[in-house]
Design a protein around this motif. Sequence first.
Motif, PDB file in Angstrom:
ATOM      1  N   ALA A  63      41.317  -5.637 -51.302  1.00 43.41           N
ATOM      2  CA  ALA A  63      39.941  -5.295 -51.701  1.00 43.41           C
ATOM      3  C   ALA A  63      39.393  -6.203 -52.788  1.00 43.41           C
ATOM      4  O   ALA A  63      38.280  -5.972 -53.264  1.00 43.41           O
ATOM      5  CB  ALA A  63      39.909  -3.843 -52.188  1.00 43.41           C
ATOM      6  N   GLU A  64      40.115  -7.264 -53.169  1.00 43.25           N
ATOM      7  CA  GLU A  64      39.727  -8.000 -54.370  1.00 43.25           C
ATOM      8  C   GLU A  64      38.406  -8.743 -54.234  1.00 43.25           C
ATOM      9  O   GLU A  64      37.812  -9.132 -55.247  1.00 43.25           O
ATOM     10  CB  GLU A  64      40.831  -8.969 -54.798  1.00 43.25           C
ATOM     11  N   ASP A  73      28.192  -4.210 -57.088  1.00 40.78           N
ATOM     12  CA  ASP A  73      27.314  -3.353 -57.882  1.00 40.78           C
ATOM     13  C   ASP A  73      27.809  -1.914 -57.965  1.00 40.78           C
ATOM     14  O   ASP A  73      27.441  -1.188 -58.891  1.00 40.78           O
ATOM     15  CB  ASP A  73      25.903  -3.369 -57.288  1.00 40.78           C
ATOM     16  N   LEU A  74      28.619  -1.488 -57.006  1.00 37.20           N
ATOM     17  CA  LEU A  74      29.163  -0.135 -57.056  1.00 37.20           C
ATOM     18  C   LEU A  74      30.034   0.083 -58.290  1.00 37.20           C
ATOM     19  O   LEU A  74      30.243   1.214 -58.719  1.00 37.20           O
ATOM     20  CB  LEU A  74      29.995   0.145 -55.798  1.00 37.20           C
ATOM     21  N   LEU A  88      33.858   8.180 -60.168  1.00 36.37           N
ATOM     22  CA  LEU A  88      34.280   8.142 -58.769  1.00 36.37           C
ATOM     23  C   LEU A  88      33.627   9.269 -57.975  1.00 36.37           C
ATOM     24  O   LEU A  88      33.311   9.103 -56.791  1.00 36.37           O
ATOM     25  CB  LEU A  88      35.807   8.227 -58.679  1.00 36.37           C
ATOM     26  N   ASP A  89      33.416  10.413 -58.623  1.00 37.07           N
ATOM     27  CA  ASP A  89      32.680  11.500 -57.968  1.00 37.07           C
ATOM     28  C   ASP A  89      31.256  11.059 -57.643  1.00 37.07           C
ATOM     29  O   ASP A  89      30.710  11.408 -56.589  1.00 37.07           O
ATOM     30  CB  ASP A  89      32.645  12.741 -58.861  1.00 37.07           C
ATOM     31  N   LEU A 154      37.817   4.508 -45.448  1.00 36.75           N
ATOM     32  CA  LEU A 154      38.032   3.419 -46.395  1.00 36.75           C
ATOM     33  C   LEU A 154      37.516   3.778 -47.784  1.00 36.75           C
ATOM     34  O   LEU A 154      38.086   3.345 -48.795  1.00 36.75           O
ATOM     35  CB  LEU A 154      37.366   2.140 -45.904  1.00 36.75           C
ATOM     36  N   ARG A 155      36.466   4.578 -47.861  1.00 35.31           N
ATOM     37  CA  ARG A 155      35.991   5.027 -49.164  1.00 35.31           C
ATOM     38  C   ARG A 155      37.049   5.891 -49.848  1.00 35.31           C
ATOM     39  O   ARG A 155      37.277   5.770 -51.056  1.00 35.31           O
ATOM     40  CB  ARG A 155      34.677   5.799 -49.003  1.00 35.31           C
ATOM     41  N   ALA A 156      37.709   6.752 -49.079  1.00 42.39           N
ATOM     42  CA  ALA A 156      38.797   7.557 -49.646  1.00 42.39           C
ATOM     43  C   ALA A 156      39.951   6.654 -50.080  1.00 42.39           C
ATOM     44  O   ALA A 156      40.586   6.888 -51.113  1.00 42.39           O
ATOM     45  CB  ALA A 156      39.274   8.585 -48.627  1.00 42.39           C
ATOM     46  N   TRP A 157      40.214   5.609 -49.275  1.00 45.87           N
ATOM     47  CA  TRP A 157      41.267   4.634 -49.620  1.00 45.87           C
ATOM     48  C   TRP A 157      40.940   3.921 -50.928  1.00 45.87           C
ATOM     49  O   TRP A 157      41.824   3.737 -51.778  1.00 45.87           O
ATOM     50  CB  TRP A 157      41.390   3.639 -48.472  1.00 45.87           C
ATOM     51  N   LEU A 158      39.673   3.534 -51.115  1.00 48.07           N
ATOM     52  CA  LEU A 158      39.260   2.874 -52.348  1.00 48.07           C
ATOM     53  C   LEU A 158      39.404   3.802 -53.558  1.00 48.07           C
ATOM     54  O   LEU A 158      39.858   3.382 -54.626  1.00 48.07           O
ATOM     55  CB  LEU A 158      37.804   2.412 -52.242  1.00 48.07           C
ATOM     56  N   ARG A 159      39.030   5.043 -53.381  1.00 48.92           N
ATOM     57  CA  ARG A 159      39.155   5.984 -54.500  1.00 48.92           C
ATOM     58  C   ARG A 159      40.617   6.122 -54.915  1.00 48.92           C
ATOM     59  O   ARG A 159      40.929   6.110 -56.114  1.00 48.92           O
ATOM     60  CB  ARG A 159      38.565   7.343 -54.135  1.00 48.92           C
TER      61      ARG A 159
END
Length: 364
Positions: A63-64, A73-74, A88-89, A154-159
């Motif tokens: 993810a780098e 920006d996120l 993160l929420d 993937l969003r859950a993976w990033l979190r």
Amino acid sequence: MANVLDLHGLPQERIVFALSPLAELGSALHVLAEPAHHPALHGWATATASALKPDLADRLCEAEFLWSSIRCDLLLPARPGDTLADELDQLDRIDDETFVATAFEITCTGRYEISTPSPLVDEDQRRRVREQAAARGPRQAAFVGRMLLDPDGLRAWLRRLFEDCEQAFFGDAWERVRVQLAADARHKTELLRHKGLADALTAASPALRLDEDGQRVHIDKLTTGRASAFADPDDPGVTLLPTVFGRPHLTLAHPVGWRPVLQYPVAGHQAPQTLTVQDVQQRMEALAHPVRMRLCRSLARGPHTTSELVDTYGLSAPEISRHLTALKKAGLISTRRRGRYVLHQLDLTAVARLGSDFIEGVLR
């Protein structure tokens, strides 16, 4: 060259100095991905990277692109939370289309200041994102493919990745820098309240300047762009985030429709003078002239009068004086009087710093 942030009619209370654990995590991850940008943090980067478990190190590599060359920006929240979990929420509450479009806005689309449709719903944009991701290597191509096919997964993976970073190294790092960042944000808030925005911006970074009518902030960077404090009509304002891990970068995030965020580096106790990009360019141009290069050879060895330089190089006094004036205007020589003689000498410290000044300018 500069970025311009329009503030026309913005109440002062809509300008907020705050600290963000997610933004600082993004800066720390950037240090790990690009340690050459941060020589002062070389020891931390080396020790942290060597202590990472292989699984976490591999996931960070996947993810780098979100934080390596340019920060996503996120990772720069306009409304910071008290904890990383809070922020993160906030990310979890962003809809999939906006989340994916923002994740790829800089690294894959190349249209930062133009509103483009989300690749989740637009075939042309999806094809563009895949092509540009493929050009950056198989890891980014695979990551982009996963996000397009299964954004929720993937969003859950990033979190989980960010939470694992907090447990592995960032929690300790945040505890070390949080007090300094909070003190800096309080100090800038007090300056804003009692002395005004111009003083608060100058204290935050010499690369920030408020124009005379107090309606525009000029951000000295090797880019040009324009942002508005009213980009989000429901939440007008500007958020300024101090960073320890981010130095020397001065980051402005202003995706279309979002409140602008400016992340500025907290100055160290022995931080060198920050030059404008124009100053660096002027110094490089002054040294690029072949005659001035030859003059510097003599001036580096000791002080010389104009007459001595005329005799040495066989040039006229007015010509020597013009070259000396150019070098002095660029801040590269010092001049002192001894009796009836005026002596000129090369400022070796200024010349030695030119390489790091240039690097800081292009990284800012």
